[in-house]
Design an enzyme around this catalytic site. Structure first.
Site, PDB file in Angstrom:
ATOM      1  CG  HIS A  63      38.417  37.350  40.021  1.00 43.43           C
ATOM      2  ND1 HIS A  63      37.430  38.119  40.598  1.00 43.43           N
ATOM      3  CD2 HIS A  63      38.666  36.349  40.916  1.00 43.43           C
ATOM      4  CE1 HIS A  63      37.112  37.608  41.791  1.00 43.43           C
ATOM      5  NE2 HIS A  63      37.849  36.541  42.001  1.00 43.43           N
ATOM      6  CB  VAL A  67      35.707  36.426  32.549  1.00 39.41           C
ATOM      7  CG1 VAL A  67      34.616  37.131  31.750  1.00 39.41           C
ATOM      8  CG2 VAL A  67      35.467  36.650  34.046  1.00 39.41           C
TER       9      VAL A  67
END
Length: 324
Positions: A63, A67
């Site tokens: 995660h 990004v």
């Protein structure tokens, strides 16, 4: 003119004390020789009491990297004026921030202001994988901690993504089809909350093994779709062991998440799934390579945070500095 240019550069360096990423093996060999052993010791101690940290760290690492690159921006706490990546929908169930804090504290005691939080996530994840029975691989270090963390930037593939959609997401990051199928093998550890597969039970979904569906219905009960609620192991057999069992189970229609089950039937991925299901060694080797490749998604400019949860204070402009 030459003096003027040098003065400008020196001023900018003072004003913006950012450094440039330089990933390489043994990056801390001279500045903090014990860095990796310190990380492993903390992870090992935590793993001894909670084997679920492997899945938690894998999720945090993924995660973070997907990004703004592997820059530990996921660790930043929100402020009254800015919602950080932690507040992004897909990150609501990311955990083990306290473990990263513990590692950072130990490293700051050994080598102050030397080890980036981004490298801590990468190293801790590698060590947790190894402790769970997975490959123990070398990772280059030298990542920098990012300078931006906004919830609006969090746009990650979800459990209901199509195979073609998730392929596009990975390719946009420079990762191949094989990398994608390999990295989803991280689901061999960890859990999924009922809300992320409840729709497959209410159908019921014909691609899910009926016995598994019955078991999951018993676990989830009448949970509200607004709750994270109960959870189920993604790997029903060797739930805390990092192995290739995930691929064997999705070939038997025992994938819990829609995207997992789709991998086994989609023409573009079924062959890779079958190969990993029959060869755990090959899976481990490919996983190590894919993790290193994903870990190389970095920003070139950043800082070494003293506290992983907050950006370093911005330096004040020196008195008497001339503006250009």
């Amino acid at each position: 003119m030459g003096v003027m240019k040098v003065s400008v550069l020196l001023f900018l360096f003072v004003l913006l004390p950012h450094v440039f990423a330089d990933l390489r093996f043994g990056f801390y060999s001279s500045t903090c020789p014990r860095a990796e052993s310190v990380v492993r010791a903390v992870v090992q101690r935590r793993f001894a009491s909670d084997r679920s940290i492997t899945a938690a760290l894998l999720r945090m690492h993924f995660h973070d990297c997907f990004v703004n690159g592997c820059d530990a921006s996921i660790l930043i706490d929100s402020t009254p004026t800015t919602q950080s990546e932690k507040e992004g929908g897909p990150n609501q169930t990311v955990r083990e921030y306290e473990l990263i804090d513990e590692i950072k504290k130990a490293l700051e005691a050994a080598c102050p202001s030397t080890i980036s939080c981004a490298d801590i996530i990468t190293l801790a994840t590698r060590d947790a994988i190894s402790l769970a029975g997975g490959p123990n691989y070398k990772v280059p270090t030298g990542r920098l901690d990012g300078l931006v963390s906004n919830a609006a930037d969090v746009n990650l593939p979800g459990p209901g993504s199509s195979v073609s959609g998730i392929i596009q997401t990975f390719r946009a990051k420079g990762l191949t089809l094989n990398d994608m199928v390999t990295l989803l093998g991280a689901h061999t550890v960890g859990v999924a909350h009922c809300r992320f597969f409840q729709d497959r039970l209410s159908g019921p979904d014909p691609t899910m093994d009926p016995n598994l569906a019955t078991k999951l219905n018993q676990i989830c009960g009448s949970q509200s779709s607004s709750d994270f609620g109960p959870s189920a192991f993604l790997d029903q057999n060797t739930s805390f062991v990092f192995d290739n069992e995930y691929y064997n189970q999705i070939r038997l229609n025992k994938g819990i998440l829609q995207i997992d089950q789709a991998l086994a039937s989609d023409r573009s991925t079924a062959g890779i799934v079958s190969s990993f299901a029959s060869n755990g060694v090959a899976f481990g080797q490919n996983f190590a390579k894919a993790m290193v490749k994903m870990g190389n998604l970095v920003n070139n400019v950043g800082e070494i945070r003293k506290n992983c949860r907050v950006f370093n204070p911005k330096p004040q402009q020196q008195k008497g500095s001339k503006k250009f």
